[in-house]
Design a protein around this motif. Structure first.
Motif, PDB file in Angstrom:
ATOM      1  N   GLU A  51       0.830  -1.210   0.000  1.00  0.00           N
ATOM      2  CA  GLU A  51       0.000   0.000   0.000  1.00  0.00           C
ATOM      3  C   GLU A  51       0.861   1.255   0.000  1.00  0.00           C
ATOM      4  O   GLU A  51       0.506   2.264  -0.620  1.00  0.00           O
ATOM      5  CB  GLU A  51      -0.938  -0.006   1.192  1.00  0.00           C
ATOM      6  CG  GLU A  51      -2.116  -0.952   1.045  1.00  0.00           C
ATOM      7  CD  GLU A  51      -3.430  -0.281   1.379  1.00  0.00           C
ATOM      8  OE1 GLU A  51      -3.484   0.373   2.428  1.00  0.00           O
ATOM      9  OE2 GLU A  51      -4.386  -0.406   0.596  1.00  0.00           O
ATOM     10  N   LEU A  79      -2.824   6.605   5.024  1.00  0.00           N
ATOM     11  CA  LEU A  79      -3.566   5.468   4.482  1.00  0.00           C
ATOM     12  C   LEU A  79      -4.761   5.107   5.352  1.00  0.00           C
ATOM     13  O   LEU A  79      -5.827   4.763   4.851  1.00  0.00           O
ATOM     14  CB  LEU A  79      -2.636   4.271   4.335  1.00  0.00           C
ATOM     15  CG  LEU A  79      -1.611   4.375   3.203  1.00  0.00           C
ATOM     16  CD1 LEU A  79      -0.557   3.284   3.331  1.00  0.00           C
ATOM     17  CD2 LEU A  79      -2.289   4.295   1.838  1.00  0.00           C
ATOM     18  N   SER A  80      -4.590   5.211   6.668  1.00  0.00           N
ATOM     19  CA  SER A  80      -5.705   4.936   7.574  1.00  0.00           C
ATOM     20  C   SER A  80      -6.847   5.916   7.335  1.00  0.00           C
ATOM     21  O   SER A  80      -8.019   5.533   7.250  1.00  0.00           O
ATOM     22  CB  SER A  80      -5.230   5.027   9.021  1.00  0.00           C
ATOM     23  OG  SER A  80      -6.310   4.854   9.918  1.00  0.00           O
ATOM     24  N   HIS A  83      -8.582   5.156   3.945  1.00  0.00           N
ATOM     25  CA  HIS A  83      -9.490   4.010   3.966  1.00  0.00           C
ATOM     26  C   HIS A  83     -10.772   4.319   4.733  1.00  0.00           C
ATOM     27  O   HIS A  83     -11.831   3.770   4.421  1.00  0.00           O
ATOM     28  CB  HIS A  83      -8.783   2.794   4.549  1.00  0.00           C
ATOM     29  CG  HIS A  83      -7.795   2.178   3.604  1.00  0.00           C
ATOM     30  ND1 HIS A  83      -8.152   1.716   2.355  1.00  0.00           N
ATOM     31  CD2 HIS A  83      -6.457   1.977   3.702  1.00  0.00           C
ATOM     32  CE1 HIS A  83      -7.096   1.247   1.730  1.00  0.00           C
ATOM     33  NE2 HIS A  83      -6.046   1.399   2.525  1.00  0.00           N
ATOM     34  N   THR A  84     -10.685   5.216   5.702  1.00  0.00           N
ATOM     35  CA  THR A  84     -11.903   5.655   6.391  1.00  0.00           C
ATOM     36  C   THR A  84     -12.832   6.377   5.423  1.00  0.00           C
ATOM     37  O   THR A  84     -14.049   6.175   5.430  1.00  0.00           O
ATOM     38  CB  THR A  84     -11.551   6.577   7.573  1.00  0.00           C
ATOM     39  OG1 THR A  84     -10.744   5.865   8.508  1.00  0.00           O
ATOM     40  CG2 THR A  84     -12.807   7.068   8.274  1.00  0.00           C
ATOM     41  N   LEU A  86     -12.759   6.065   2.049  1.00  0.00           N
ATOM     42  CA  LEU A  86     -13.212   5.128   1.021  1.00  0.00           C
ATOM     43  C   LEU A  86     -14.279   4.174   1.554  1.00  0.00           C
ATOM     44  O   LEU A  86     -15.158   3.745   0.803  1.00  0.00           O
ATOM     45  CB  LEU A  86     -12.020   4.332   0.476  1.00  0.00           C
ATOM     46  CG  LEU A  86     -10.958   5.144  -0.271  1.00  0.00           C
ATOM     47  CD1 LEU A  86      -9.846   4.233  -0.754  1.00  0.00           C
ATOM     48  CD2 LEU A  86     -11.570   5.907  -1.443  1.00  0.00           C
ATOM     49  N   ALA A  87     -14.201   3.845   2.842  1.00  0.00           N
ATOM     50  CA  ALA A  87     -15.198   2.955   3.432  1.00  0.00           C
ATOM     51  C   ALA A  87     -16.589   3.569   3.392  1.00  0.00           C
ATOM     52  O   ALA A  87     -17.593   2.843   3.346  1.00  0.00           O
ATOM     53  CB  ALA A  87     -14.809   2.619   4.868  1.00  0.00           C
ATOM     54  N   GLU A 282      -8.008   4.754  -7.034  1.00  0.00           N
ATOM     55  CA  GLU A 282      -8.933   3.687  -7.419  1.00  0.00           C
ATOM     56  C   GLU A 282      -8.621   3.107  -8.792  1.00  0.00           C
ATOM     57  O   GLU A 282      -8.988   1.968  -9.080  1.00  0.00           O
ATOM     58  CB  GLU A 282     -10.367   4.223  -7.365  1.00  0.00           C
ATOM     59  CG  GLU A 282     -10.805   4.563  -5.949  1.00  0.00           C
ATOM     60  CD  GLU A 282     -12.264   4.958  -5.847  1.00  0.00           C
ATOM     61  OE1 GLU A 282     -12.772   5.552  -6.811  1.00  0.00           O
ATOM     62  OE2 GLU A 282     -12.880   4.655  -4.806  1.00  0.00           O
TER      63      GLU A 282
END
Length: 284
Positions: A51, A79-80, A83-84, A86-87, A282
């Motif tokens: 990643e 990154l954390s 991803h929050t 993107l979630a 993406e």
């Protein structure tokens, strides 16, 4: 100040240096006794985080101004947070475009695209409207309700002046501006059909749609509080080379609270930078 991209480059260089240093250490007794195993271990590639490698690739595709806007920080923290954000897409309806869909002079939608279940935006107790043909995508409508309730609590009733525009409507509008000001100037303040955030049903033009709106009581309130309710300024002052459009103090796009925080923390609070990054991430 070091940028995140520089931090990643330095981290990669450090890993290489550590690998070389490890190879230079004296052989252990075990390694001397098992030369074949020692050679195999020395030849094994260093473990990397795929990643972080992807992050480095994506950052390299960003514009110099975007890279410069990203502050120094931990790649893992970035990154954390990513991803929050993107979630949240998992909660978006699957039969329509993402709230993070990149639409600009290079990325468009077709003449047949219309957001699902557009909701009419009429005069009510929460806001005023300048026309009777306005509508928004449901998520943006809910965001407008939340923003308007907060404004009312501070004694301000918002004026909604423009929302969803169809491809055909934008085509007529752009052609009218070209006829009035010429194509070159019209390109700076009006979107060609298929490239307008308004066609996504997630953008609102507030107030008078004039440069002085930002200095009004309503404009100042929206500037200060919009992000708390998921609204992001699309075309900030001094970024025409990035967004493709002149400053529009009145034009806000609904992207959600979490994305607004991510944008402010990592992208200098510039919507275009964040949406370009998500698009590139993406597609990688």
């Amino acid at each position: 100040m070091k940028t995140l991209s520089k931090t990643l480059a330095l981290s990669a260089a450090a890993c290489t240096l550590l690998a070389v240093s490890a190879c230079a250490k004296p052989k252990s007794k075990a390694a001397q006794q098992e030369p074949a195993a020692a050679a195999a271990n020395a030849a094994a590639p260093a473990q990397t985080n795929p990643e972080i490698e992807k992050l480095g690739r994506v950052l390299q595709t960003m514009s110099p101004r975007c890279k410069a806007a990203i502050p120094n920080g931990s790649p893992e923290e970035f990154l954390s947070d990513l991803h929050t954000v993107l979630a949240e897409q998992e909660s978006f309806r699957s039969d329509d475009l993402s709230l993070f869909y990149l639409i600009d002079k290079k990325h468009n939608v077709g003449s047949g695209y219309e957001p699902k279940d557009l909701m009419p935006v009429k005069n009510n107790n929460l806001w005023n409207v300048s026309r009777n043909d306005l509508s928004l995508r449901p998520e943006a409508y809910a965001g407008l309700e939340a923003l308007s309730r907060a404004a009312l609590a501070d004694g301000i009733k918002l004026m909604v002046s423009s929302t969803y525009r169809s491809y055909a409507y934008q085509e007529r509008l752009f052609n009218r501006y070209v006829a009035a000001d010429g194509e070159e100037l019209a390109e700076r303040y009006s979107a060609r059909p298929g490239t307008s955030q308004h066609q996504l049903g997630v953008a609102v033009d507030f107030g008078s749609i004039t440069d002085d709106w930002g200095d009004t009581k309503m404009g100042r309130w929206v500037y200060e509080h919009a992000a708390d309710y998921g609204w992001s300024l699309s075309f900030p002052q001094g970024y025409e080379d990035i967004t493709g459009y002149m400053w529009e103090c009145w034009h806000f796009r609904y992207i959600g609270v979490t994305a607004c925080r991510f944008q402010k923390k990592w992208f200098g609070d510039i919507q275009q930078f964040m949406l370009e990054f998500i698009d590139a991430w993406e597609k990688d």
